[in-house]
Write a protein that holds these residues in place. Structure first.
Motif, PDB file in Angstrom:
ATOM      1  N   SER A  63       3.993   0.128  -2.332  1.00  0.00           N
ATOM      2  CA  SER A  63       3.214   1.154  -1.614  1.00  0.00           C
ATOM      3  C   SER A  63       2.239   1.898  -2.515  1.00  0.00           C
ATOM      4  CB  SER A  63       4.156   2.178  -0.949  1.00  0.00           C
ATOM      5  OG  SER A  63       5.153   1.532  -0.224  1.00  0.00           O
TER       6      SER A  63
ATOM      7  N   MET B  72      -3.187   1.001   4.124  1.00  0.00           N
ATOM      8  CA  MET B  72      -3.770  -0.034   3.273  1.00  0.00           C
ATOM      9  C   MET B  72      -4.705  -0.976   4.041  1.00  0.00           C
ATOM     10  SD  MET B  72      -0.666  -1.112   0.737  1.00  0.00           S
ATOM     11  CE  MET B  72      -0.167  -0.034  -0.617  1.00  0.00           C
TER      12      MET B  72
ATOM     13  N   ALA C 189       0.961  -6.026   4.014  1.00  0.00           N
ATOM     14  CA  ALA C 189       0.845  -4.582   4.267  1.00  0.00           C
ATOM     15  C   ALA C 189       1.320  -4.249   5.683  1.00  0.00           C
ATOM     16  CB  ALA C 189      -0.597  -4.130   4.063  1.00  0.00           C
TER      17      ALA C 189
ATOM     18  N   GLN D 218       2.472  -0.557   6.028  1.00  0.00           N
ATOM     19  CA  GLN D 218       1.509   0.179   5.196  1.00  0.00           C
ATOM     20  C   GLN D 218       0.164   0.293   5.922  1.00  0.00           C
ATOM     21  OE1 GLN D 218       2.660   1.525   2.627  1.00  0.00           O
ATOM     22  NE2 GLN D 218       4.393   0.323   1.934  1.00  0.00           N
TER      23      GLN D 218
ATOM     24  N   ILE E  67       1.294  -3.796  -3.191  1.00  0.00           N
ATOM     25  CA  ILE E  67       1.536  -3.462  -1.787  1.00  0.00           C
ATOM     26  C   ILE E  67       3.033  -3.273  -1.541  1.00  0.00           C
ATOM     27  CG2 ILE E  67       1.489  -4.407   0.574  1.00  0.00           C
ATOM     28  CD1 ILE E  67      -1.294  -5.600  -0.208  1.00  0.00           C
TER      29      ILE E  67
ATOM     30  N   GLU F 163      -1.255   2.608  -3.275  1.00  0.00           N
ATOM     31  CA  GLU F 163      -2.647   2.532  -2.822  1.00  0.00           C
ATOM     32  C   GLU F 163      -3.644   2.697  -3.967  1.00  0.00           C
ATOM     33  OE1 GLU F 163      -3.867   4.849   0.521  1.00  0.00           O
ATOM     34  OE2 GLU F 163      -2.176   4.207   1.751  1.00  0.00           O
TER      35      GLU F 163
ATOM     36  N   ARG G 186      -6.497  -0.103  -4.865  1.00  0.00           N
ATOM     37  CA  ARG G 186      -7.936   0.128  -4.951  1.00  0.00           C
ATOM     38  C   ARG G 186      -8.493  -0.326  -6.304  1.00  0.00           C
ATOM     39  NH1 ARG G 186      -9.844   3.710  -0.938  1.00  0.00           N
ATOM     40  NH2 ARG G 186      -8.184   4.819   0.170  1.00  0.00           N
TER      41      ARG G 186
ATOM     42  N   ILE H 230      -8.416  -0.228   3.566  1.00  0.00           N
ATOM     43  CA  ILE H 230      -8.748  -0.453   2.150  1.00  0.00           C
ATOM     44  C   ILE H 230      -8.982  -1.946   1.921  1.00  0.00           C
ATOM     45  CG2 ILE H 230      -7.895  -0.318  -0.234  1.00  0.00           C
ATOM     46  CD1 ILE H 230      -6.199   2.100   0.657  1.00  0.00           C
TER      47      ILE H 230
END
Length: 201
Positions: free
Chosen positions: A76, A113, A105, A110, A73, A78, A82, A116
């Motif tokens: 950055s 995120m 985040a 972010q 995180i 992503e 995941r 997610i």
């Protein structure tokens, strides 16, 4: 003389608790994993996670308490986020200050995120050691988009922190520098608290 020194060292090493190579190797698997994540050594990460019985996915750094999710995180990433969540990383793992990946985040802006993490089970109302929730942080950032996403994901506007005893709604009302944020929080519906079931007398 040299032999005596070598013998003395051999005798003192276990007594002083200095790790033997095999012990150090066993204890450093988590460290190696976090280092590989930090350095984006994908093959090493895949190899370590693929070992039978591997349980290093939620290893925490002994100094900061950070886990692999905190690390990705911060940069950055992503895609990596995941991947780690699919491999079973705990979306609610706290660092040494109680910060969850979701709170981190939000702190770092972010926004992408957030869904997610919540899709992977991140609790939007899990606060850090100071009682700060992701929504409180978003209000302090005066980030309208982030606030909207968090409210959609179930963030509680009335959950108070520990330091000031104030909620996200309170902070928005007190600040007033962004009228959109103030109105957004003023209009946010109260979350219905589930009744605690217990014996009835």
């Amino acid at each position: 003389m040299r032999i005596r020194l070598m013998l003395a060292a051999a005798i003192l090493t276990p007594a002083l608790g200095v790790a033997t190579p095999s012990f150090a190797q066993g204890q450093s698997e988590g460290y190696k994993f976090l280092s590989a994540v930090r350095d984006a050594k994908n093959n090493d990460v895949l190899e370590m996670l693929g070992r039978p019985g591997s349980n290093i996915i939620n290893t925490r750094d002994v100094t900061s308490g950070e886990g692999a999710l905190h690390i990705v995180i911060k940069r950055s990433d992503e895609v990596y986020l995941r991947f780690l969540l699919q491999k079973g990383a705990d979306a609610n793992l706290r660092d040494g200050k109680g910060n969850t990946p979701l709170l981190l985040a939000v702190t770092l802006g972010q926004t992408g995120m957030i869904p997610i993490l919540t899709a992977a089970g991140a609790n939007p109302n899990l606060a850090n050691s100071a009682g700060e929730t992701p929504l409180i942080r978003a209000v302090q950032r005066r980030d309208v988009g982030m606030i909207r996403v968090l409210l959609t994901e179930g963030a509680d506007p009335d959950q108070a922190d520990i330091m000031a005893g104030m909620s996200a709604r309170d902070y928005a009302k007190q600040d007033g520098r962004n009228p959109v944020v103030t109105k957004l929080l003023a209009d946010a519906p109260k979350k219905v608290k589930k009744a605690v079931s217990g014996p009835k007398f």
